[in-house]
Enzyme design. Structure first.
Site, PDB file in Angstrom:
ATOM      1  N   GLY A 157       0.789  -1.224   0.000  1.00  0.00           N
ATOM      2  CA  GLY A 157       0.000   0.000   0.000  1.00  0.00           C
ATOM      3  C   GLY A 157       0.817   1.268   0.000  1.00  0.00           C
ATOM      4  N   CYS A 158       0.191   2.345   0.429  1.00  0.00           N
ATOM      5  CA  CYS A 158       0.788   3.675   0.331  1.00  0.00           C
ATOM      6  C   CYS A 158       2.036   3.844   1.183  1.00  0.00           C
ATOM      7  CB  CYS A 158      -0.240   4.739   0.726  1.00  0.00           C
ATOM      8  SG  CYS A 158      -1.662   4.843  -0.383  1.00  0.00           S
TER       9      CYS A 158
END
Length: 384
Positions: A157-158
């Site tokens: 993810g981020c």
């Protein structure tokens, strides 16, 4: 010197000026790339004929002016047609490889290096699954030495850009003088579900396509000179040293950001809990203070803050909880405004903007910070 590793593992290392201490890794170049077409939020709403006032409000109050996107193809009726999961995976491969190749080349140009100089390639993505990974395809497509060491970080993810930077920096320290390249390539357009729900509206209003790459090198020790002194004196132009990393997993919020399979749509759908900004903000202080305390620093000693452009509410929550000014997070807010959330590579777009501003001075400290699924906060301390 005792260092705390993830999981609170203690590792005894030589003191920074000890005879056998290695030089830290340094960021020596950065490059970014986006897709060919960008759209304002209003243009996206009009293209998909979204008229629901609640959904339009989500888009138009996002603090995002424009995003680079790869839209679905037009159908026979002139409307954007739904893409199958297979088509989305193909879009991810095509888009991430194109942006990734351009970002890597730009990074090497910035560092004064060539493709032949790459000894290690780490590729990060969350917006699609590909086997073999991006690293193998890029080595083939760009003509990088097939003996190049490589690793792919998928699905984190981020926050994954800093997870990968931690590992890339460690590789560089273990191989002084050799060039490691970290690439974050996120084709967020390949992770959209287009429907009329508020759940997907939040995601669809936020993310954009983009890739960012950095070159990382650890200076070899100068056997003829004092220990822990690089051959060239430190200067902002040479790039910051990566001094420390700290992370925090918010286990109570492990379901707050996730991919679910949507049976009706026949594809994956990303979910963002509306409480994410407040959860992340509430935990930001402890991980940042732990990062800084290991170096004997306070937040007031940090000249530059490069925070992930996770969204307007996320940026505000982090800023308020850390006692930062809007000026401190100006690059973060500008990247969100001009690109949207670029997932794992967002903080490197901010880093590039900081360098172009030409305000960094020798000795300045900076904090890199990313947030993402887990829920996770990742941080790094750098010094020019």
């Amino acid at each position: 010197m005792t260092v705390t590793l993830p999981g609170d593992t203690l590792l005894d290392l030589p003191e920074p000026h000890a005879k056998d201490a290695p030089n830290p890794a340094r960021i020596t170049g950065v490059g970014t790339a986006v897709t060919a077409h960008s759209y304002t939020q209003r243009e996206v709403l009009d293209i998909f004929r979204i008229t629901d006032p609640k959904i339009r409000s989500v888009f138009l109050n996002s603090a995002i002016e424009r995003r680079f996107l790869t839209l679905p193809p037009l159908g026979a009726d002139g409307e954007r047609r739904p893409e199958s999961q297979g088509e989305l995976l193909a879009k991810h491969k095509r888009t991430a490889l194109d942006m990734g190749a351009r970002a890597v080349r730009a990074c090497l140009d910035d560092a004064g290096l060539d493709l032949a100089d790459i000894d290690h390639l780490c590729c990060v993505t969350t917006t699609g699954f590909l086997t073999p990974g991006l690293s193998a395809h890029l080595i083939r497509d760009l003509g990088i030495d097939p003996g190049c060491s490589r690793v792919d970080v998928v699905g984190m993810g981020c926050n994954a850009g800093l997870n990968a930077l931690n590992a890339t920096a460690a590789w560089a320290v273990a191989h002084p003088g050799q060039v490691a390249v970290l690439l974050c390539a996120e084709a967020c357009s390949a992770a959209y579900v287009i429907d009329s729900t508020l759940r997907t509206a939040v995601v669809n209003s936020l993310f954009g396509d983009g890739a960012a790459a950095i070159a990382v090198v650890a200076d070899p020790r100068d056997a003829a000179g004092p220990p822990y002194v690089p051959a060239t004196p430190p200067s902002p132009a040479r790039g910051p040293r990566l001094l420390a990393f700290a992370s925090h997993l918010i286990t109570d919020a492990i379901e707050a950001m996730r991919y679910d399979w949507d049976d009706d749509q026949g594809k994956f759908s990303f979910y963002l809990d509306p409480h994410v900004p407040y959860v992340v903000g509430a935990h930001a202080e402890q991980v940042v203070d732990r990062l800084l305390s290991g170096a004997g620093l306070r937040r007031s000693d940090i000249a530059h803050w490069l925070v992930h452009s996770g969204g307007k509410k996320v940026i505000d929550a982090v800023r308020v909880n850390l006692g930062l000014t809007r000026h401190d997070v100006r690059h973060t807010s500008e990247v969100l405004r001009d690109y949207g959330n670029l997932s794992s590579g967002s903080f490197l777009f901010s880093y590039e903007r900081l360098l172009k501003e030409n305000v960094v001075e020798s000795g300045d400290h900076g904090v890199l910070m990313t947030m993402g699924p887990g829920s996770t906060i990742e941080t790094a301390l750098v010094q020019w």
